[in-house]
Structure formats: structure tokens, C-alpha cells
Write a protein that holds these residues in place. Sequence first.
Motif, short mmCIF file in Angstrom:
data_model
loop_
_atom_site.label_atom_id
_atom_site.label_comp_id
_atom_site.label_asym_id
_atom_site.label_seq_id
_atom_site.Cartn_x
_atom_site.Cartn_y
_atom_site.Cartn_z
N GLU A 44 59.17 93.40 74.96
CA GLU A 44 59.76 92.34 74.68
C GLU A 44 59.39 91.62 73.19
OE1 GLU A 44 62.37 90.25 75.82
OE2 GLU A 44 62.49 91.34 77.66
N LEU A 45 58.15 91.75 72.81
CA LEU A 45 57.69 91.48 71.55
C LEU A 45 58.20 92.54 70.43
CD1 LEU A 45 53.83 90.51 72.42
CD2 LEU A 45 55.60 88.89 71.59
N ASP A 50 61.70 93.80 65.96
CA ASP A 50 62.69 94.50 65.24
C ASP A 50 64.09 93.66 65.07
OD1 ASP A 50 61.16 96.90 65.81
OD2 ASP A 50 62.05 97.48 67.77
N SER A 51 64.33 92.77 66.09
CA SER A 51 65.50 91.90 65.58
C SER A 51 65.31 91.07 64.33
CB SER A 51 65.89 90.95 66.89
OG SER A 51 64.90 89.99 67.02
N ARG A 52 64.14 90.52 64.07
CA ARG A 52 64.03 89.83 63.00
C ARG A 52 64.03 90.67 61.70
NH1 ARG A 52 59.21 85.25 61.48
NH2 ARG A 52 59.49 85.58 59.14
N ILE A 288 48.41 91.34 71.71
CA ILE A 288 48.35 90.97 73.07
C ILE A 288 47.02 91.83 73.60
CG2 ILE A 288 49.54 91.30 75.31
CD1 ILE A 288 50.76 89.07 73.79
N ASN A 289 46.31 91.35 74.44
CA ASN A 289 45.03 91.78 75.16
C ASN A 289 45.01 91.47 76.69
OD1 ASN A 289 42.84 89.72 75.51
ND2 ASN A 289 43.75 89.39 73.23
N THR A 290 44.52 92.19 77.55
CA THR A 290 44.15 91.92 78.80
C THR A 290 42.76 91.48 79.00
OG1 THR A 290 44.22 93.97 79.46
CG2 THR A 290 46.17 92.76 79.66
N CYS A 370 56.02 84.91 76.69
CA CYS A 370 57.53 85.01 76.87
C CYS A 370 58.12 85.95 76.06
CB CYS A 370 57.95 83.57 76.78
SG CYS A 370 57.74 82.53 78.02
N GLY A 371 57.34 86.66 75.14
CA GLY A 371 57.99 87.74 74.39
C GLY A 371 58.41 87.19 73.10
#
Length: 656
Positions: A44-45, A50-52, A288-290, A370-371
Motif C-alpha cells: 500500500e505504501l 508510485d501514484s504520487r 515501516i518496522n515491526t 493505513c498505507g
Amino acid sequence: MNINTQIEFNKIQEIWAELASTDHAKEKISEANAILDEMDLRKELRDTTDSREMIEKLGNPPLQNVTEMKEIILVAEKDDCLTPYQLERVENVLVGTERLKDFLARGKQFNNPLAFYDENLDDIKELREEIVSQIRNEDVVDRASKILFDIRNKIRSAENNMKTKAEQIIRNNKDVMADSFYVLRSGRVCVPVKKEYKFKIPGSVIDKSSTGNTLFVEPVGVSKYFEEIELLRIEEENEVYRILYTLSAMVADVVPILEENVRMIEKLDYIFSKGKLSIDLDCVEPKINTERRMVLKKARHPLMDKEINVPLDVSLGVKCSGDGSGEEASYEEINENTEVIRGIVITGPNTGGKTVAIKTVMLNSLMAQCGLHVTCKEADICMNSNYLCDIGDGQNLSENLSTFSAHIKNVLEILKQVNKDSFVIMDELGSGTDPAEGMGIAVAVLEELRKSEANFLVTTHYPEVKEYADKTVGIVNARMTFDRETLKPTYKMVIGEAGESCAFYIADTLGMPEEMLKVAIEAAYGKGAVENYEFRNKEKVANKASSKIVKIKKTKKKPNNIISYNIGDSVMVSPDKKIGIVCASANEKGVLRVQIAGRKIWINQKRVKLLVKAEELYPEDYDFSIIFDSVEHRKLSHDMGRKYVEEALVYDSDNS
């Protein structure tokens, strides 16, 4: 309360939804929530990034709402006949699909992954060309078929002949005509004939004027053309339905392709809406990390004006360094001997930005999960299993909840749900009750959050909580800075230092007298604190002159033996509301005599209402015996005044 509302993520969703074109994308945005699958979140990110990039290089994509197209597909699947309007909508969507394909194809030169979605779109040129050639302006065009063209030509010819014939009849019979032109009545061509000449023109009377002097007659020579046109209309309708059914069948044959087009348009609309939001809010892609690490640099509240918003730096899940700013630690580096910041206790003056600060951190974190891109210069955000918050007083009169009760209810619910993968924010922890007890509860809640190993941010004014944070491993103080010269908060957060509420300083600067401040400081910190405080305002409390209340002067009530009514006053007697005249003033018991309809009665003056005073009805020295006594009584009284008479005057207690 919904967490999206508490941290204002719902307002982000409203802005985001405005950037989408399809109803499906808008609905998906309204339901957006934290993504818990790491692979899905990273995809999602990437899509947002890519869209931007594609929008920045090629402009906004040509997207349109395709909700109507879904309804049209359902009709076509049932083999029903589509209307010309519905067929035009199919053609419009296919044109939009072709433009979207061209837009995506141009993105291939930049090796943008989204550009390859064009392979999943089909503009079905054959169907589009057929619809364009046969449907226009929500109608079937004349040249949709040779048969339809011939039928409509015959209709136009018959209509012209019908009108020509009517004009000829009018010219040849001017004397019997009420006017010099034909009219249309109920779709028929009629000539206006004078009523007295209705048999002069053979034909059918279709209508008449409002006066009845003019009859509208369809001549026999005209009616034959009308009948011919009616038959041609039936042929035209049949041919039109044949063409529409043929086109509908063509649409039904490509329903799977149309469904895939709709699905891809809705998907791309959702993806591009994220890119538009990133541009509008000036965002960056977060890492992003866990590993429970959260590092935000120059983070802004996305709903605040960028020009006036003061960015802040926040670190959680990292090793604590000497300056309190935090030093990033990898998962492998973190062990039981490493001091890792899990919680931050934020203090500072009222309206200093504490609540905005904790909202900013959670809002950016939720947006990332939320991406979406985030409003930071840099961001490394961990995935959270749930977001928990307690903001606002939560007071609810219908549920009989005070501010403190609402806080405790929310806090207990949070402690039931919290785990090591949670992210928690709490505003004014322990507020709304006795300070000593509230402080104790605040420390107990912080201890539970520390044990859960969740990341958390809390705001407070309690000095004991600051001391607890200073002494406890894994929790650090932070303060919102304050400009003592302007008495305004700077909205900057400094991690590693405890702040003060500055209430005494603000009150002193704004003019609170020294004697009041001494009482306040001693009550809060003891006599020693009073001696060490430098007072700026030496004035004493001085009462200013204020406006006075003017009270109504009370009058003494008249005793009951005071007569309120005079003889001759016109009054109304309750409850019958009869009109009478006072014939005897009230006695010491408040009972007066009133003459009503030829008889006199005794009645308490409380049941009597004055209508007109006697002096307004009668002249001065008026003889009231004229009203109250009979003629015989008055004559006898007159005689007794001038000579001896044997009769005597007798007064009855009820009648005279």
C-alpha cells in the motif's frame, strides 16, 4: 468515543475522500483502518509513492465515477434492453477507459509500476464505435439502419403533406375560419372553424375554444395522413427496439471485460487518491518496522497550517541517550540491559500544545499504517496491533458520567486491551478528581502501561508523576516550552526534561496581587517556596466601583377593613362574570353590596373586579337613588320629607 474522532483521523478521511472520484473508493476510504499484514502494508505504501510520482510527472489521471456502470452491467446480464442513455454511459466509460490506458502507458517511460495496470484495461473499440454511430443525445440516430432512415423520411414527408393540406383548406374556406392558421390539438393538425359553419368542413371535431365559438376540426383530407403517420410510428418503434436490443446484446457479450474495467478504475482511483493526499499535505513516505521503534523527525499535525505549526521530534522504542533525544537501536541491540524508551510523560503550561503533540504522533502513526504518507521530514514507524487513546473530558449526562468517571472508564477499557504491540496516548492523566488521589491513580496507570511494554505518550500536571517518570526505567519526561516574555507557548517539545505549568508565573505577570500569590504558593508547595519566589506584582487587591442594583420599593399591603370600592363603581362579579354597580361600600370584613340585574347582593370584594370608577360614569353629587331605588320608594321618600304620611319605608336586606 471512536478513536478516529478523538485523534481527528475522521477529518483526514473527509479530505482524502474529496480527492477520490468513484463511490467505491470513497466508501473504502471511510472504512480505512490500520493494516496488520506487513506485506500488504508495504505494498500500500509503495502504491502511494508510485501514484504520487506519476501525478507529479503526468498530472491527475482521467478517472470518473462508474457506479452507474455497475447498474447497467446488471441490466445487460439479465438480457434486458438498455436505454439510449445507458448505452451512452457505456460509451462514456469506454472513452474514459481509453484515456486512462493512454495516461498509464505514458508512465512506462518512468518505469512506474502503476503504469503496467494498463494491460488490465480494455476500451472495446468495436462496441464503442457501434454505440457512437447509432446513439446520440440519448436517442437512436436516423442512420442507425437503412430501414429506420426510410421510415423517418416517410414520417417527415407525411407530416409535411398533412400541414400543407390543412393550410390549403384554410385558404379555400376563409369565410368559415376563425383564424388563418392551423393548430395542434391532441397531436392532430386541426383548422379553426366558426361554430355556425361546423358542417361546412367535413371532418372530426377534436376540441373547442374556451368560449365555444370556435371548433377545432381535423379535416378528412388531413386525417388520412395522420393515420399513415401512426402506422409509420409503430414501424419506427419496432426498428428502434431492434437496434437497442442488438446493442444491448453486444454489451452483454463483453460484461466480464466491463466488470474488470470497473474494478480496475475503482482500484486505481483509490491508489491515486492516496497520492493526491500526499501532495496536498506535503507528506513523505515513512519507513515501516515491526521492532516497536518509532522515530518522527519534524512531525507536523496534518490539519494545522504548515506555516504556523511547530514541528516536533519524538522517539519511542529506542535507547535513551544522555541528551534525552533518543538514539536509534536495532532489534538485535535491544536486550534486558538496554534502557529503551517506551513511554513519554509530557508536561507544560495550559494551551502549550501537549494534546496537539500526542495527537500528532498517533495521527501520523495511524496514517502510515493505513498505507498513507506522513507529515514529517523523516519517519520510521512501527506497526501497532491497536491504537488506544483517552482524550477529552468524555462527560456524558445521559449516562450520568462525570469527567473523572469517563476518564476512568476509558482508562480501564484501555488497560484491558493493551499489549506489547499497542500504542497508547492519554491526555491529562488522573485529572478531574482530588489532586492527591488523581496523582496516585496516574502513577498506577503508568506502572501498568510500563509492565505491558506498549509504547505510550501521556500528558499531566502532577509533579509526583514527573518524579516517577524521572526515576523509572523505560519512561522519560518531556516538556512543552513557554515564552516568559510574551506569556505564549512556543509549542516546542524538549524530551528528557520535565516542564512546569507556569500557572503562578502567568498569574503574577497578568496582575494577580502578591498577597493572593503567597497564599496560593504556600498551599501548593509550603512556606519555603514563598520565600524563594520573586514576586513581580506588589499591588494589593483593590475593589473597583461597580454598578448598583436598583430594587423595587415595596409598598405595605392595605388591611382588609380599608374600603377599595365606592358607590357607583362599575364592577364584574365572579365566577359568573356578571356586570353590576356598587351600591354599598365594603365593611370591615371586606364585604360590599352590588346591584346586579334589578337585585342587590352582598359579596366579598375579592370576588369583584373594578371595571369603571364612579367618577368616570356619573357627575359630581349624582343622586344614586335614581339607580338603586324604585319610583314608588323615591316618591314616598319625597313625601315624607315635606309632610306626614302613614306609610313607612322598609329596607330589605336583599332587595329594595
